[in-house]
Design an enzyme around this catalytic site. Structure first.
Site, PDB file in Angstrom:
ATOM      1  N   LYS A  37       0.841  -1.203   0.000  1.00 15.50           N
ATOM      2  CA  LYS A  37       0.000   0.000   0.000  1.00 15.50           C
ATOM      3  C   LYS A  37       0.875   1.251   0.000  1.00 15.50           C
ATOM      4  CE  LYS A  37      -3.755  -2.410   2.306  1.00 15.50           C
ATOM      5  NZ  LYS A  37      -4.409  -2.772   3.571  1.00 15.50           N
TER       6      LYS A  37
ATOM      7  N   GLN B 170      -4.051  -1.427   9.755  1.00 20.86           N
ATOM      8  CA  GLN B 170      -4.023  -2.763   9.157  1.00 20.86           C
ATOM      9  C   GLN B 170      -4.589  -3.811  10.117  1.00 20.86           C
ATOM     10  OE1 GLN B 170      -3.085  -3.512   5.912  1.00 20.86           O
ATOM     11  NE2 GLN B 170      -3.868  -5.536   6.432  1.00 20.86           N
TER      12      GLN B 170
ATOM     13  N   ASP C 221     -11.050   2.883   4.283  1.00 21.15           N
ATOM     14  CA  ASP C 221     -11.430   1.464   4.244  1.00 21.15           C
ATOM     15  C   ASP C 221     -12.945   1.303   4.266  1.00 21.15           C
ATOM     16  OD1 ASP C 221      -9.272  -0.245   3.980  1.00 21.15           O
ATOM     17  OD2 ASP C 221      -8.829  -0.318   6.129  1.00 21.15           O
TER      18      ASP C 221
END
Ligand code: NDP
Length: 292
Positions: free
Chosen positions: A51, A95, A118
């Protein structure tokens, strides 16, 4: 049979996203993405690295925050608050999975919903259910819809069966497929571990989305002739012939079903590349909205 090329569609999304980054930069704005990793889980570390690398490639301001495995809830909350207040950061993600002492739901709730790229914050979950386009949609199901659209697959009026009901994939996927408008308007069934006679349920589907987490779980019995199959699963199976000792396979037995499908995503190279591309797109959307 059409083999849906996720890498090619992801590359197209990234080109569009780069153009939007360039447009922001001409206005003196550099979109910023902060990725927070707690602990040293190797898979999480690899995801965070990719990412961070992709964000840098696109010209984003990329902040990688790596915290030790014994980080406390308070320390992590303090970092999220700092990132919420940082005007150079437009997108924040922590994460998953964090170490056990961390209350992940509380961390997600602490992220400013306007930076929650997200799409996991309850405000964004509600906006998806409400069909309010000002929210953020989780990247994997968003990528699946984009794959269907780019492949010219009509969803309106089709029977879609989503196998899996997680908040990350299955549930938002079902909401997107039933949403009014392009990429939606399907008649949606959600199956899960308590579903009886799964094969009969999935055989009735024009579109099957597999988000189960079990290698090759759906086989020829589950898929009818002419169906479209979107395989979200990423599973490691032992493979002594591979230098790594394993290979990645989906939740669908590709070789057993591909011939009968109208279209199918491979694993790897299907849904996987879309997730990161949609994350970059969501981050640029956050920057556009926060600086409008
Ligand atoms: P979860 O484990 O959170 O959810 C799995 C779902 O599958 C659950 O709803 C579960 O049902 C259901 N399920 C489990 N066993 C069965 C069964 N025997 N019959 C029917 N349904 C069953 O997984 P995720 O949603 O997070 O991920 C699913 C897969 O997608 C994984 O392989 C993951 O690695 C992959 N993934 C891929 C991404 C990508 O970028 N391509 C991103 C995210 C995930 P129940 O709710 O009843 O337990």
């Amino acid at each position: 049979m059409v083999r849906i090329d996720g890498a090619a569609v992801a590359a197209k999304v990234l080109v569009e996203t780069k153009q939007r980054v360039d447009a922001l930069r001409q206005r003196g704005i550099q979109p910023g993405l902060a990725v927070v990793l707690v602990g040293d889980d190797p898979a999480s570390r690899a995801y965070v690295r990719s990412k961070d690398r992709k964000a840098a490639e696109l010209g984003l301001h990329s902040v990688k925050e790596e915290l030790p495995a014994d980080t406390t809830q308070e320390q992590l909350l303090a970092l999220v608050e700092k990132l919420n207040a940082d005007p150079a950061v437009h997108g924040i993600l922590v994460q998953s999975p964090p170490p056990p002492q961390i209350d992940e739901a509380a961390i997600v709730r602490a992220i400013d919903p306007s930076k929650d790229v997200d799409g996991f914050h309850p405000v964004n979950v509600a906006k998806l259910a409400l069909e309010d386009p000002t929210g953020f949609v989780p990247c994997t199901p968003l990528g699946c819809i984009r794959l269907l659209q780019e492949s010219g697959i009509e969803t309106a009026g089709k029977n879609a069966v989503v196998v899996g009901r997680s908040m990350i994939v299955g549930k938002p996927m079902a909401l997107l497929l039933m949403k009014r408008g392009p990429g939606g308007d399907a008649t949606v069934t959600v199956a899960h571990s308590r579903t009886k006679n799964l094969a009969a349920v999935t055989r009735a589907a024009d579109i099957v989305v597999a988000a189960i987490g079990r290698p090759h779980f759906l086989g020829a019995d589950h898929i009818r002739e002419g169906a479209v199959v979107i395989d979200v699963g990423i599973n490691r199976i032992d493979d002594p012939s591979n230098p790594k000792g394993y290979r990645l396979v989906g939740d669908v037995d590709y070789d057993a079903v591909a011939d009968r499908c109208a279209a199918i995503t491979p694993v790897p190279g299907g849904v996987g590349p879309m997730t990161i591309a949609m994350l970059m797109s969501n981050c640029v959307t956050a920057a556009e909205r926060l600086t409008a």
